[in-house]
Design a protein around this motif. Sequence first.
Motif, PDB file in Angstrom:
ATOM      1  N   LEU A 145      -6.737   3.851   0.108  1.00  0.00           N
ATOM      2  CA  LEU A 145      -5.408   3.412   0.544  1.00  0.00           C
ATOM      3  C   LEU A 145      -5.077   3.972   1.918  1.00  0.00           C
ATOM      4  N   LEU A 156       0.249  17.734  -8.878  1.00  0.00           N
ATOM      5  CA  LEU A 156      -0.944  18.302  -9.520  1.00  0.00           C
ATOM      6  C   LEU A 156      -1.474  19.476  -8.703  1.00  0.00           C
ATOM      7  N   SER A 197       3.787   6.851  -4.824  1.00  0.00           N
ATOM      8  CA  SER A 197       3.591   7.342  -6.185  1.00  0.00           C
ATOM      9  C   SER A 197       2.412   8.300  -6.282  1.00  0.00           C
ATOM     10  N   LEU A 198       1.299   7.896  -5.683  1.00  0.00           N
ATOM     11  CA  LEU A 198       0.085   8.691  -5.858  1.00  0.00           C
ATOM     12  C   LEU A 198       0.152  10.006  -5.081  1.00  0.00           C
ATOM     13  N   GLU A 258       3.895   1.624  -0.986  1.00  0.00           N
ATOM     14  CA  GLU A 258       4.598   1.745  -2.261  1.00  0.00           C
ATOM     15  C   GLU A 258       3.737   2.524  -3.264  1.00  0.00           C
ATOM     16  N   ILE A 259       2.458   2.170  -3.283  1.00  0.00           N
ATOM     17  CA  ILE A 259       1.541   2.849  -4.204  1.00  0.00           C
ATOM     18  C   ILE A 259       1.288   4.276  -3.760  1.00  0.00           C
ATOM     19  N   ILE A 298      -9.303   6.730  -4.851  1.00  0.00           N
ATOM     20  CA  ILE A 298      -8.333   5.643  -4.652  1.00  0.00           C
ATOM     21  C   ILE A 298      -7.453   5.927  -3.441  1.00  0.00           C
ATOM     22  N   ASN A 339      -8.635  15.719  -9.368  1.00  0.00           N
ATOM     23  CA  ASN A 339      -8.767  14.415 -10.028  1.00  0.00           C
ATOM     24  C   ASN A 339      -9.592  13.509  -9.108  1.00  0.00           C
ATOM     25  N   VAL A 390       0.829  -1.202   0.000  1.00  0.00           N
ATOM     26  CA  VAL A 390       0.000   0.000   0.000  1.00  0.00           C
ATOM     27  C   VAL A 390       0.864   1.253   0.000  1.00  0.00           C
ATOM     28  N   LEU A 401       2.122  12.245  -7.212  1.00  0.00           N
ATOM     29  CA  LEU A 401       1.266  12.742  -8.288  1.00  0.00           C
ATOM     30  C   LEU A 401       0.317  13.822  -7.791  1.00  0.00           C
ATOM     31  N   ARG A 408     -10.966  10.575  -9.307  1.00  0.00           N
ATOM     32  CA  ARG A 408     -10.644   9.170  -9.080  1.00  0.00           C
ATOM     33  C   ARG A 408      -9.414   9.040  -8.194  1.00  0.00           C
ATOM     34  N   LEU A 409      -8.485   9.957  -8.364  1.00  0.00           N
ATOM     35  CA  LEU A 409      -7.306   9.959  -7.507  1.00  0.00           C
ATOM     36  C   LEU A 409      -7.719  10.139  -6.045  1.00  0.00           C
TER      37      LEU A 409
END
Lengths: 226, 226
Positions: free
Chosen positions: B162, B103, B95-96, B91-92, B158, B152, B89, B99, B154-155
């Motif tokens: 998480l 943004l 990244s997010l 790790e993801i 998600i 965003n 989790v 991002l 959907r970001l």
Amino acid sequence: MAGKLSKIKLNDYQPLREVIFNTLRDAIIMGELKPGERIMEVHLAEKMGVSRTPVRESIRKLELEGLVTMVPRKGTFVSTLSPKDIMDVLEIRASLDALATSLAAKRIKDTELKELDNVHIQFVNYIEKGNLQGIIKKDVEFHEIIYRSSRNDRLIQISSSLREQVQRYRVVYLKGYSNTAEILDEHDRIIKAISSGDSKSAAIIAEEHIKNQEKAIISTVNKSKT
Amino acid sequence: MAGKLSKIKLNDYQPLREVIFNTLRDAIIMGELKPGERIMEVHLAEKMGVSRTPVRESIRKLELEGLVTMVPRKGTFVSTLSPKDIMDVLEIRASLDALATSLAAKRIKDTELKELDNVHIQFVNYIEKGNLQGIIKKDVEFHEIIYRSSRNDRLIQISSSLREQVQRYRVVYLKGYSNTAEILDEHDRIIKAISSGDSKSAAIIAEEHIKNQEKAIISTVNKSKT
DNA sequence: ACAATGTCTTTTGTATATAATGTACTCATT
DNA sequence: AATGAGTACATTATATACAAAAGACATTGT
């Protein structure tokens, strides 16, 4: 062999709600159920010869995946998919593909690398033959192997859900792939980066790969406007 | 004023399954329902004074969120949460968050920037007072504003899912925050990067911010092993 | 002619009943 | 004493029944 047998039996049994869930999901992704279309429980249940209960449960899950939208006491509709939505998805996928590819460069096994090569060869074959179904299938497989090689289960799960969205958009609005030559070249470079264990450039190429898709979609959207 | 009344009523109505879903989710995240614990439909239904149907529907959604695990015809269990899971989790999220923060640096509005400042000030206050509940709340809000500013949807969706996972891990295994001073400093730098519109460094700092959490968790895990 | 209201239909929301399956326990047999 | 069949019980899976709400349409009053 008992282990194998019991495993088979386990995979074998699927509750109705799972069957229905998959059926509906595929129908939405493949564009058979169109964005905005209404979904009625009784109707579906009759059509599939089951009661409303498993249908309802399937719909709940589709809702959480974002494929349908529910309005309490009114009904369920296939989610609409605006260009903004798909841009949002691609924005995320750019990041996650970069992550997955860089992880794969570090963690991939030899057998998986061979698989990747094979799938790529078949991909090239289908492009030469102009077999669209085959192209799509091998493209999906290609990325699936990479995600699998990242050894991050949740990443696999999230990205496959995102991939579905893009796939759906492609089918509904684009009705196919374009610029296959470019895709092919990028896949080539991704393989090279992964097999040499170069996680940095793997990430960069993967990100570009998605951003090029973004561009392709943007140009199509603009074209259809005029 | 009729508009206001009807609007209130609209927001007011929640199907039972939503109420139950939220209740169960919170219970799992806050560790009241422990990993591996069994969840029985009849039992829950009785306890909450409703029938099994809405309970079942809630459980289906929890399953898709990964908070519970279902074995067909056997039962439902609160998902276990291994260190590997939480590493996946994080790790993801690294990244997010990178991002989202980059943004946000591009798209944030002045009002949101002010909000961010305010929340940060309150965050600092709570740290000084040692108010753990307050610290958690403001930390969550801080990141929520950033995600919101990414524009965003959907970001946002998600990452909040998480975040729940991490939060759950923290509550169940860590029982609190550590190294608040470091977190505070990082939040400071994130604000600076966002407000100056420097998306590149915003991304880098945000990624580091999560990776430091990873390290903190790893060290705790190792400590509890010995 | 138009607006308001009532009722009728459709559809979802919730509850309960029935079927099927898995689990644990007992008892018999070796 | 250990193992296996059989049975009773617990629990999920599916179906059906009933209640409540929303939308459509007609009817009535102005």
